[in-house]
Design a protein around this motif. Structure first.
Motif, PDB file in Angstrom:
ATOM      1  N   TRP A 237       0.846  -1.211   0.000  1.00 42.64           N
ATOM      2  CA  TRP A 237       0.000   0.000   0.000  1.00 42.64           C
ATOM      3  C   TRP A 237       0.876   1.254   0.000  1.00 42.64           C
ATOM      4  O   TRP A 237       0.655   2.193  -0.773  1.00 42.64           O
ATOM      5  N   ALA A 238       1.871   1.266   0.869  1.00 44.27           N
ATOM      6  CA  ALA A 238       2.752   2.432   0.951  1.00 44.27           C
ATOM      7  C   ALA A 238       3.548   2.628  -0.330  1.00 44.27           C
ATOM      8  O   ALA A 238       3.989   3.742  -0.624  1.00 44.27           O
ATOM      9  N   SER A 239       3.727   1.555  -1.109  1.00 40.40           N
ATOM     10  CA  SER A 239       4.452   1.626  -2.387  1.00 40.40           C
ATOM     11  C   SER A 239       3.505   1.852  -3.563  1.00 40.40           C
ATOM     12  O   SER A 239       3.913   1.720  -4.724  1.00 40.40           O
ATOM     13  N   ASP A 240       2.234   2.156  -3.262  1.00 40.31           N
ATOM     14  CA  ASP A 240       1.215   2.440  -4.294  1.00 40.31           C
ATOM     15  C   ASP A 240       0.951   1.259  -5.214  1.00 40.31           C
ATOM     16  O   ASP A 240       0.688   1.423  -6.404  1.00 40.31           O
ATOM     17  N   LYS A 241       1.019   0.047  -4.658  1.00 32.69           N
ATOM     18  CA  LYS A 241       0.754  -1.149  -5.454  1.00 32.69           C
ATOM     19  C   LYS A 241      -0.647  -1.705  -5.218  1.00 32.69           C
ATOM     20  O   LYS A 241      -1.195  -2.382  -6.092  1.00 32.69           O
ATOM     21  N   VAL A 242      -1.218  -1.487  -4.037  1.00 36.58           N
ATOM     22  CA  VAL A 242      -2.553  -2.017  -3.731  1.00 36.58           C
ATOM     23  C   VAL A 242      -3.346  -0.971  -2.947  1.00 36.58           C
ATOM     24  O   VAL A 242      -2.785  -0.049  -2.368  1.00 36.58           O
ATOM     25  N   PHE A 243      -4.664  -1.165  -2.961  1.00 39.28           N
ATOM     26  CA  PHE A 243      -5.593  -0.391  -2.126  1.00 39.28           C
ATOM     27  C   PHE A 243      -5.413   1.117  -2.308  1.00 39.28           C
ATOM     28  O   PHE A 243      -5.309   1.877  -1.333  1.00 39.28           O
ATOM     29  N   ALA A 244      -5.380   1.556  -3.553  1.00 38.90           N
ATOM     30  CA  ALA A 244      -5.187   2.980  -3.835  1.00 38.90           C
ATOM     31  C   ALA A 244      -6.336   3.833  -3.303  1.00 38.90           C
ATOM     32  O   ALA A 244      -6.164   5.040  -3.093  1.00 38.90           O
ATOM     33  N   LYS A 245      -7.495   3.214  -3.067  1.00 41.50           N
ATOM     34  CA  LYS A 245      -8.647   3.999  -2.623  1.00 41.50           C
ATOM     35  C   LYS A 245      -8.559   4.407  -1.154  1.00 41.50           C
ATOM     36  O   LYS A 245      -9.345   5.224  -0.688  1.00 41.50           O
ATOM     37  N   ASP A 247      -6.623   6.303   1.823  1.00 42.01           N
ATOM     38  CA  ASP A 247      -5.602   7.315   2.088  1.00 42.01           C
ATOM     39  C   ASP A 247      -4.649   6.879   3.191  1.00 42.01           C
ATOM     40  O   ASP A 247      -3.471   7.243   3.182  1.00 42.01           O
ATOM     41  N   TYR A 248      -5.187   6.109   4.148  1.00 41.24           N
ATOM     42  CA  TYR A 248      -4.365   5.639   5.270  1.00 41.24           C
ATOM     43  C   TYR A 248      -4.713   4.193   5.590  1.00 41.24           C
ATOM     44  O   TYR A 248      -5.893   3.812   5.608  1.00 41.24           O
ATOM     45  N   VAL A 249      -3.675   3.411   5.833  1.00 43.18           N
ATOM     46  CA  VAL A 249      -3.843   2.036   6.290  1.00 43.18           C
ATOM     47  C   VAL A 249      -3.068   1.908   7.602  1.00 43.18           C
ATOM     48  O   VAL A 249      -1.880   2.252   7.656  1.00 43.18           O
ATOM     49  N   GLN A 272      -0.029   5.373  17.710  1.00 42.77           N
ATOM     50  CA  GLN A 272       0.940   4.312  17.985  1.00 42.77           C
ATOM     51  C   GLN A 272       1.272   3.518  16.723  1.00 42.77           C
ATOM     52  O   GLN A 272       2.357   2.934  16.615  1.00 42.77           O
ATOM     53  N   CYS A 273       0.343   3.482  15.777  1.00 47.49           N
ATOM     54  CA  CYS A 273       0.574   2.751  14.525  1.00 47.49           C
ATOM     55  C   CYS A 273       1.467   3.523  13.565  1.00 47.49           C
ATOM     56  O   CYS A 273       1.864   2.980  12.530  1.00 47.49           O
ATOM     57  N   CYS A 274       1.739   4.780  13.871  1.00 48.32           N
ATOM     58  CA  CYS A 274       2.487   5.633  12.950  1.00 48.32           C
ATOM     59  C   CYS A 274       3.962   5.629  13.322  1.00 48.32           C
ATOM     60  O   CYS A 274       4.350   6.232  14.333  1.00 48.32           O
ATOM     61  N   PRO A 275       4.822   4.976  12.544  1.00 48.48           N
ATOM     62  CA  PRO A 275       6.242   4.898  12.894  1.00 48.48           C
ATOM     63  C   PRO A 275       6.966   6.224  12.799  1.00 48.48           C
ATOM     64  O   PRO A 275       8.034   6.391  13.369  1.00 48.48           O
ATOM     65  N   SER A 276       6.393   7.192  12.083  1.00 47.40           N
ATOM     66  CA  SER A 276       7.073   8.482  11.908  1.00 47.40           C
ATOM     67  C   SER A 276       6.690   9.491  12.976  1.00 47.40           C
ATOM     68  O   SER A 276       7.140  10.629  12.943  1.00 47.40           O
ATOM     69  N   PRO A 288     -13.428   9.155   7.018  1.00 43.40           N
ATOM     70  CA  PRO A 288     -13.264   7.786   7.539  1.00 43.40           C
ATOM     71  C   PRO A 288     -13.420   6.712   6.475  1.00 43.40           C
ATOM     72  O   PRO A 288     -12.887   5.612   6.623  1.00 43.40           O
ATOM     73  N   GLU A 289     -14.138   7.027   5.389  1.00 44.33           N
ATOM     74  CA  GLU A 289     -14.287   6.039   4.311  1.00 44.33           C
ATOM     75  C   GLU A 289     -12.969   5.771   3.603  1.00 44.33           C
ATOM     76  O   GLU A 289     -12.851   4.789   2.860  1.00 44.33           O
ATOM     77  N   LYS A 290     -11.969   6.623   3.835  1.00 49.13           N
ATOM     78  CA  LYS A 290     -10.647   6.452   3.231  1.00 49.13           C
ATOM     79  C   LYS A 290      -9.667   5.749   4.165  1.00 49.13           C
ATOM     80  O   LYS A 290      -8.467   5.686   3.875  1.00 49.13           O
ATOM     81  N   LEU A 291     -10.168   5.213   5.285  1.00 44.76           N
ATOM     82  CA  LEU A 291      -9.306   4.563   6.271  1.00 44.76           C
ATOM     83  C   LEU A 291      -9.485   3.053   6.233  1.00 44.76           C
ATOM     84  O   LEU A 291     -10.608   2.553   6.127  1.00 44.76           O
TER      85      LEU A 291
END
Length: 667
Positions: A237-245, A247-249, A272-276, A288-291
């Protein structure tokens, strides 16, 4: 002249076919070694939407130019580009498909392919969203290599092999039929499954009724690759290969520490899920529909989830016990427009379905024949060694059908008998990176364990976790296991649950635990027909085995006398035990005095499970006195709620003010 000798046979760029050939060659040269291999494999075996396949014999050793020549000779110029774009999509390289299509249109070939209509230029992202994706890529691009030096890791891409996922919820009879299949028949079943499989990117696509699911459950037996797949989803997902719809996973691992926080809002769990670091939560929650929330390992949650509606949270920023926060997410009390992807073992499906409407089921069923072979070559750096081990496994029916290897483990084995263990011992010696061995729920028996122990004692064995629950073992296995414990100091976890070991077996195991060379950290002996006598042996081990951190003794008739022995061991200053599980051990309030003595003196015990025991109000009141003491180190306590009166429950609730770090759960 043969194709491999025709390095100059790519058509000149002056012709239309030459333009296509140049574009194709450039696209292939941009691929990594692994993706180029996947590309060639898809040309030979993938779905090319009616085009002819190129035989693998021609592709196996082909380089970029060879592959370009083969495609240009097999298809017309433009059709070769069509096939390349189809293959890029098939192997989840959507950006490569987009770039090839864009270059093709700029070169004057503006024909828009129907199969490429979903390939769009990625939109410009806000800085914080781009930073989050970059952080996810860094976090999930590597996995721990338990056979390497401390801190070393390996690329997830280099170890991941595609798993077969079917878009249905299989019943127990169908699953059992597959488990019982052996050798070639098992391979045939897997081939049938692979022919109707889906990709991860299909999970949230509309169904035949054009209805898009919001809740998807991904089922898989132990070791089938659920966690690996979940981590690969995050990376892709972060590499734009899947689940483009989306915004956040967000990834929540049910076994890891982020769920041991006593209290947290959903917003805090997201952070806590955000490593950055932090995210602008208000902006994240605006749509929320984009989560998408990836909940990995639902079966490992000990929460009951049977909470009354008024106790649930209605807002994602509302702080409560993690149990209540997650229950509110699962039961759609907040963020109902968001999507959930939940991984779990089949045994937990009934529990999950009680409070969550699962809109789509999919199941990981293992490796296909091709991916199984590919995994061996990824696992071993030495190609000759990989080929030798693969051929060995392939030649043994039991091992062939049980070979569901995924990242340092042999898991999900089926119908492995003592004879199969004889074959498996040779594999263990040849695979020093194999850190986890799970043979649970197989008729291994004592003779099979003795064979395994000989392999575990060998110099080439790297097994750190050995699971043998429900393997028809008796006291006769324990002597061999006891001998291995000091000889194999790398062994960290031993699971012998649901076996008739008896007190005699535990006394034999204790001899191995006594040895200073033993480094075992986790011992699981639930439902092993143990009594007070086993506790006497284990209590003597606690002070002399400082590596032992977890001991699980649930569902045994230990009684109050057994707790008396264990408490003596826990009170010894040399004891380092952190987790003690005594659920359903026929305990009464009479044991609570001994437990109080242990709680007031132990500096290491942090987790204590006393659920499914009738301690009574008097016993629990005694416990409360020690739990409120400043020296009590306990952080999590599990109790049976039924049978306790309201005054006792209030007393337990009041401990929150006295001891804020203590979490009390009820089962």
């Amino acid at each position: 002249m043969g194709l491999r000798g025709s390095k100059e046979s790519v058509p000149s760029s002056s012709s239309p076919q030459g333009t296509a050939g140049d574009l194709l060659l450039q696209a292939l040269e941009d691929l990594s070694k692994i993706n180029f291999k996947k590309f060639r494999h898809a040309l030979a075996y993938g779905d090319l939407q009616g085009r002819n396949h190129i035989p693998w014999g021609r592709l196996e050793k082909a380089d970029w130019i060879d592959t370009t020549n083969l495609m240009m000779n097999s298809y017309s110029g433009e059709d070769a580009l069509d096939v390349a774009i189809i293959v890029f999509k098939h192997i989840q390289l959507r950006e490569a498909a987009y770039q090839l299509q864009e270059k093709r249109e700029k070169g004057g070939k503006a024909k828009q392919l129907p199969v490429c209509k979903c390939v769009k230029r990625p939109p410009t992202l806000p800085d914080y969203q781009r930073d989050y994706k970059k952080a996810i890529c860094q976090e999930y691009s590597h996995i721990k290599d338990q056979n390497a030096r401390v801190g070393d890791s390996v690329s997830l891409e280099s170890r991941y092999s595609k798993l077969v996922i079917v878009n249905k919820h299989r019943d127990e009879e169908e699953r059992e039929h597959e488990i019982m299949a052996m050798g070639q028949r098992h391979a045939e079943i897997m081939k049938e499954q692979a022919s109707s499989s889906i990709t991860v990117d299909d999970l949230f696509d509309p169904g035949p009724d054009v209805w898009t699911p919001k809740v998807v459950v991904l089922v898989g037996a132990a070791g089938m690759g659920k966690t690996m797949t979940a981590r690969k989803i995050m990376l892709d997902w972060a590499s734009d290969k899947v689940f483009a719809k989306f915004d956040y996973v967000f990834y929540i691992h049910c076994r890891e520490g982020n769920l041991f926080t006593r209290e947290a809002s959903m917003a805090e769990l997201i952070t806590q899920c955000c490593p950055s670091g932090s995210l602008p939560l208000d902006k994240v929650l605006e749509q929320p529909e984009k989560l998408l929330f990836v909940i990995d390992g639902f079966d490992e949650l000990r929460f009951s989830f049977h909470l009354p509606e008024p106790e649930l949270c209605s807002q994602p920023k509302e702080k409560s016990l993690v149990e209540i926060t997650l229950s509110s997410l699962f039961r759609r009390r907040f963020l109902p427009e968001s999507s959930l992807l939940i991984t779990t073992r089949p045994a937990a499906l009934q529990k999950l379905s009680r409070f969550l409407k699962c809109e789509r089921y999919a199941e990981i069923v293992g490796f296909s024949e091709v991916e199984r072979k590919e995994y061996f070559y990824k696992f071993f750096n030495n190609a000759e060694q990989a080929a030798a081990v693969f051929q060995f496994v392939r030649g043994n029916e039991a091992l062939l059908s049980t070979c569901l290897l995924q990242v340092r483990s042999v898991l999900g084995c089926c119908n492995l008998t003592a004879a199969g263990c004889r074959d498996l011992t040779a594999v263990l010696g040849a695979m020093p990176s194999l850190a986890q061995l799970d043979l649970s729920d197989n008729p291994v028996e004592d003779s099979g364990v003795r064979m395994l122990c000989r392999a575990l004692a060998g110099p080439g064995c790297g097994t750190q976790k050995l699971w043998l629950w429900q393997c028809r073992l008796t006291e006769g296995s324990c002597g061999a296991l006891a001998e291995v414990l000091p000889i194999c100091p790398i062994l960290r976890e031993l699971h012998l649950g649901v076996n008739e070991l008896g007190d005699g077996g535990v006394w034999q195991l204790s001899e191995g635990l006594w040895d200073p060379a033993c480094r075992l950290q986790t011992l699981r002996l639930w439902q092993c027909q143990l009594t007070e006598e086993s506790c006497r042996a284990l209590a003597a081990v606690l002070p002399v085995c400082p590596s032992l951190r977890e001991m699980h003794l649930g569902d045994n008739e230990l009684g109050d006398g057994g707790v008396r022995w264990l408490s003596e061991g826990l009170r010894d200053p040399a004891c380092r035990l952190q987790t003690l599980s005594l659920w359903k051990c026929q305990l009464t309030g009479a044991c609570c005095k001994d437990l109080c003595a242990a709680l007031s003196t132990s500096r290491s015990l942090e987790h204590l499970d006393l659920s499914e025991n009738d301690l009574g109000d008097g016993g629990v009141w005694l416990l409360c006195e020690s739990l409120g003491h400043p020296t009590c180190a306990l952080q999590r306590l599990w109790l049976k709620k039924s049978g306790l009166n309201e005054e006792t429950l209030q007393k337990l609730g009041a401990l929150k003010e006295i001891n804020p770090k203590l979490y009390i759960g009820y089962i």
